[in-house]
Design a protein around this motif. Structure first.
Motif, PDB file in Angstrom:
ATOM      1  N   GLU A 613      11.304  63.296  29.346  1.00 38.16           N
ATOM      2  CA  GLU A 613      10.776  62.008  29.780  1.00 38.16           C
ATOM      3  C   GLU A 613       9.267  61.948  29.570  1.00 38.16           C
ATOM      4  O   GLU A 613       8.723  60.925  29.111  1.00 38.16           O
ATOM      5  CB  GLU A 613      11.124  61.788  31.252  1.00 38.16           C
ATOM      6  N   SER A 614       8.563  63.070  29.887  1.00 39.06           N
ATOM      7  CA  SER A 614       7.112  63.100  29.666  1.00 39.06           C
ATOM      8  C   SER A 614       6.792  62.968  28.184  1.00 39.06           C
ATOM      9  O   SER A 614       5.868  62.256  27.789  1.00 39.06           O
ATOM     10  CB  SER A 614       6.529  64.404  30.222  1.00 39.06           C
ATOM     11  N   LEU A 615       7.572  63.671  27.342  1.00 42.64           N
ATOM     12  CA  LEU A 615       7.336  63.594  25.904  1.00 42.64           C
ATOM     13  C   LEU A 615       7.600  62.187  25.382  1.00 42.64           C
ATOM     14  O   LEU A 615       6.897  61.705  24.485  1.00 42.64           O
ATOM     15  CB  LEU A 615       8.236  64.594  25.176  1.00 42.64           C
ATOM     16  N   GLU A 616       8.600  61.533  25.911  1.00 44.96           N
ATOM     17  CA  GLU A 616       8.863  60.155  25.486  1.00 44.96           C
ATOM     18  C   GLU A 616       7.703  59.244  25.842  1.00 44.96           C
ATOM     19  O   GLU A 616       7.341  58.349  25.070  1.00 44.96           O
ATOM     20  CB  GLU A 616      10.162  59.659  26.132  1.00 44.96           C
ATOM     21  N   ARG A 617       7.083  59.501  27.013  1.00 45.03           N
ATOM     22  CA  ARG A 617       5.907  58.694  27.370  1.00 45.03           C
ATOM     23  C   ARG A 617       4.750  59.001  26.428  1.00 45.03           C
ATOM     24  O   ARG A 617       4.014  58.086  26.017  1.00 45.03           O
ATOM     25  CB  ARG A 617       5.512  58.980  28.825  1.00 45.03           C
ATOM     26  N   VAL A 618       4.591  60.306  26.072  1.00 45.50           N
ATOM     27  CA  VAL A 618       3.521  60.656  25.123  1.00 45.50           C
ATOM     28  C   VAL A 618       3.770  60.021  23.762  1.00 45.50           C
ATOM     29  O   VAL A 618       2.862  59.482  23.125  1.00 45.50           O
ATOM     30  CB  VAL A 618       3.414  62.187  24.992  1.00 45.50           C
ATOM     31  N   ILE A 619       5.038  60.075  23.289  1.00 43.90           N
ATOM     32  CA  ILE A 619       5.382  59.463  22.004  1.00 43.90           C
ATOM     33  C   ILE A 619       5.125  57.966  22.041  1.00 43.90           C
ATOM     34  O   ILE A 619       4.610  57.372  21.075  1.00 43.90           O
ATOM     35  CB  ILE A 619       6.853  59.765  21.659  1.00 43.90           C
ATOM     36  N   GLU A 620       5.479  57.352  23.153  1.00 42.66           N
ATOM     37  CA  GLU A 620       5.232  55.918  23.280  1.00 42.66           C
ATOM     38  C   GLU A 620       3.742  55.610  23.219  1.00 42.66           C
ATOM     39  O   GLU A 620       3.318  54.635  22.591  1.00 42.66           O
ATOM     40  CB  GLU A 620       5.827  55.424  24.597  1.00 42.66           C
TER      41      GLU A 620
END
Length: 628
Positions: A613-620
């Motif tokens: 979930e954190s990585l998805e926020r970073v990717i976003e």
């Protein structure tokens, strides 16, 4: 080949650069006469006479050569850099020295030009009538500097702008700047002001101009004033346009970065000044930041994909661990049952040993009885041999014989019963040996199942595989011992059967003896014949008793071996019980470890979900940056 062509193309400077650089050196000389005539310093013929002097021509040739050398110098520097002969740092330092030289050289050339003119006037080889015999030195020197400051400076500014624009792909550092912005603007304004002042001072220092009145001077001053303003405006426009271009480039990069757009192309620093350094730094910062963001984006996406794989693998691992745990539970249940079976086998083995001890005692008693029987038979044979000599004592001997026959009959009957009991006990021992062999087969099968389960468990089951292998070996040893015991018991049973058969024959013989003794009492007349027959029969009995004695000894030896084997079986069964209990404890520990691993996998899975979930926020967040 392609790289060499590109290097040659980059090293080739535009002709306008060489032209403007040449005018930096020659413009003060070429325009000195024209501007002097306009200022009223001398006439065309007067200065023409000066310019045709060998010294003036020689000086002009020297300045032409200097201009050509300057052009060659700048071409060689640029060519050497693109060909890799000099470094960027050395190029920057050489250009810095060259640019300063291009400022000092025209100033020196203008002063020399004025000095040459004054020299010819002072020596009487030329005359400037506008000064009416006064020394023109100060006015000429001011005027010469004014010409340099106006025209040489103008062409220098144009040349430096064209040259720096052409080599804007060559990086430079702060210490390689030709002149700072402050120096450029200050010197440009200073030289422009000095140029105007030089013109004005030169005009008002000419006596003929003063004689023509204020109106004439005003027109001259106005003319040069308009020219100076136009010249100053051009110079300032060039300087401001350079600064404006640099600021626009900086603003373009800053605006793109503010919009998170790192795909914008690099801006070229057309000005080798502090602003150019800022543009280079911003280009490098943009490229470095874009590279970092791009790597972060790739790493984040890769980590996100790996998180998906990790979550999936964790799920598979958790299922495998659950399967292992269930298998361990099943194995533990089986081991519990095995413990009970081992306990029962141990008890059965103890009972077998007890029976073997009883059998050994019975065999010992049988051996004693057989020994006694053999002695009695030998004594009977001796008595029969002596019957012929002591017939007179026939009655007494027959009574003794009857008693002895009765006693032998009882002993033989006891021996028959003992042999039958031994035979029955041996059948029980055979059954016990079969039970041991069955237990060994079941243990071996259980060891094979445990080895299979440990192979399924992989690295976690290696320790259990070793234990399973030891159980298998123990089971094989137990099976081997049980087979040996079974074979010994079979041999014992056959020997006991033969003993029983022989003892029955002895019993029949004793019956005959007893009957004969009774007959002897009734029929003494046939004693001699009966004794002969009895002697022959007793010889057979003696041989049979010897055979019984030998068989009994063999049975006793086999029983001793059975006792030793039984003791070893008891010890091995005790060891098997101990090992089984240790395996049971280890399986309990493995079950606990599996539970801990399952809990750790659950925590890791939750952590991986949170990381994803954190990585998805970073990717976003990174997706908002335009990197390509």
């Amino acid at each position: 080949m392609k790289d060499q062509k590109e290097k040659k193309a980059k090293a080739k400077l535009s002709p306008i650069i060489y032209i403007t650089l040449t005018l930096v050196y020659l413009s003060p000389i070429l325009l000195f006469q024209f501007m002097g005539i306009l200022a009223g310093l001398f006439t065309y013929d007067e200065y023409n006479a000066v310019s045709k002097k060998p010294l003036s021509l020689l000086y002009f040739l020297f300045m032409v050569i200097s201009a050509v050398l300057a052009c060659l110098r700048v071409r060689n520097l640029v060519t050497s850099f693109y060909e890799g002969k000099i470094t960027q740092n050395k190029l920057g330092k050489q250009l810095k020295i060259f640019c300063k030289f291009n400022i000092l050289a025209p100033i020196s050339a203008g002063m020399i030009q004025g000095a040459i003119s004054c020299f010819f006037v002072s020596t009487g080889k030329a005359e400037f009538s506008a000064f009416k015999g006064e020394s023109p030195y100060v006015a000429i020197m001011f005027f010469a500097l004014a010409v340099v400051f106006n025209f040489a400076l103008l062409f220098y500014v144009i040349n430096i702008r064209l040259f720096e624009t052409r080599i804007n792909d060559i990086p430079f550092k702060s210490d390689e700047i030709s002149m700072s912005l402050v120096e450029r603007n200050f010197l440009t304004v200073l030289f422009a002001v000095l140029g105007v002042l030089g013109y004005l001072l030169a005009i008002i220092m000419v006596p003929r101009n003063l004689e023509q009145g204020v109106k004439f001077l005003s027109r001259k001053v106005a003319l040069y004033g308009v020219y100076s303003l136009a010249y100053f405006a051009v110079i300032m426009y060039v300087l401001v346009s350079d600064v404006k271009h640099c600021v626009a480039s900086i603003g373009k990069i800053a605006s793109a970065l503010a919009l998170k757009n790192y795909s914008v192309g690099d801006e070229k620093p057309n000005n080798r000044s502090e602003l150019g350094v800022i543009i280079q730094d911003m280009n490098q910062m943009k490229a470095a930041t874009a590279s970092i963001l791009y790597e972060i984006d790739l790493s984040t996406k890769a980590t996100s994909d790996q998180s998906d794989d990790l979550v999936e693998n964790m799920g598979v691992t958790k299922n495998n661990v659950d399967s292992i745990t269930q298998a361990i539970v099943n194995i533990k249940d089986r081991i519990d049952k095995q413990v009970s079976g081992v306990e029962e086998s141990n008890n059965s083995t103890a009972r077998i040993m007890s029976n073997i001890n009883q059998l050994n005692s019975a065999i010992a008693e049988q051996a004693s009885g057989v020994t006694q029987s053999s002695a009695a038979v030998e004594e009977m044979v001796a008595n029969i041999r002596s019957v012929t000599d002591i017939l007179e004592k026939n009655s007494v001997a027959v009574n003794k014989l009857a008693d002895a026959a009765e006693q032998g009959k009882m002993q033989v009957s006891a021996a028959v019963g003992t042999a039958e009991d031994v035979y029955k006990e041996s059948e029980g021992i055979l059954e016990a040996a079969a039970i041991i062999q069955t237990i060994s087969s079941r243990t071996n099968l259980l060891a094979m199942n445990a080895a299979i389960e440990s192979a399924h468990a992989g690295e976690s089951g290696k320790g259990f595989a070793v234990v399973a292998d030891e159980i298998r070996k123990l089971a094989e040893q137990s099976g081997t011992q049980s087979k040996a015991i079974g074979e010994n018991l079979t041999n014992l049973s056959e020997s006991i059967s033969r003993i029983s058969s022989d003892i029955r024959q002895v019993q029949n013989a004793f019956d005959n003896i007893y009957n004969l003794s009774q007959t002897v009492k009734q029929q003494e007349d046939v004693i001699s014949h009966a004794m002969e027959e009895q002697s022959s029969g007793n010889q057979q009995v003696l041989e049979a008793m010897r055979a019984i004695s030998n068989s009994t000894q063999e049975v006793q030896n086999g029983s001793t071996e059975m006792m030793d084997g039984g003791s070893r079986i008891v010890r091995e069964m005790q060891n098997l019980k101990t090992i089984t209990e240790e395996i049971n404890g280890n399986m309990s520990q493995i079950e606990d470890y599996s539970t801990q691993i399952s809990s750790a996998i659950t925590i890791t899975t939750e952590s991986t979900h949170n990381t994803k979930e954190s990585l998805e926020r970073v990717i976003e967040g990174i997706s908002e940056f335009k990197l390509k």
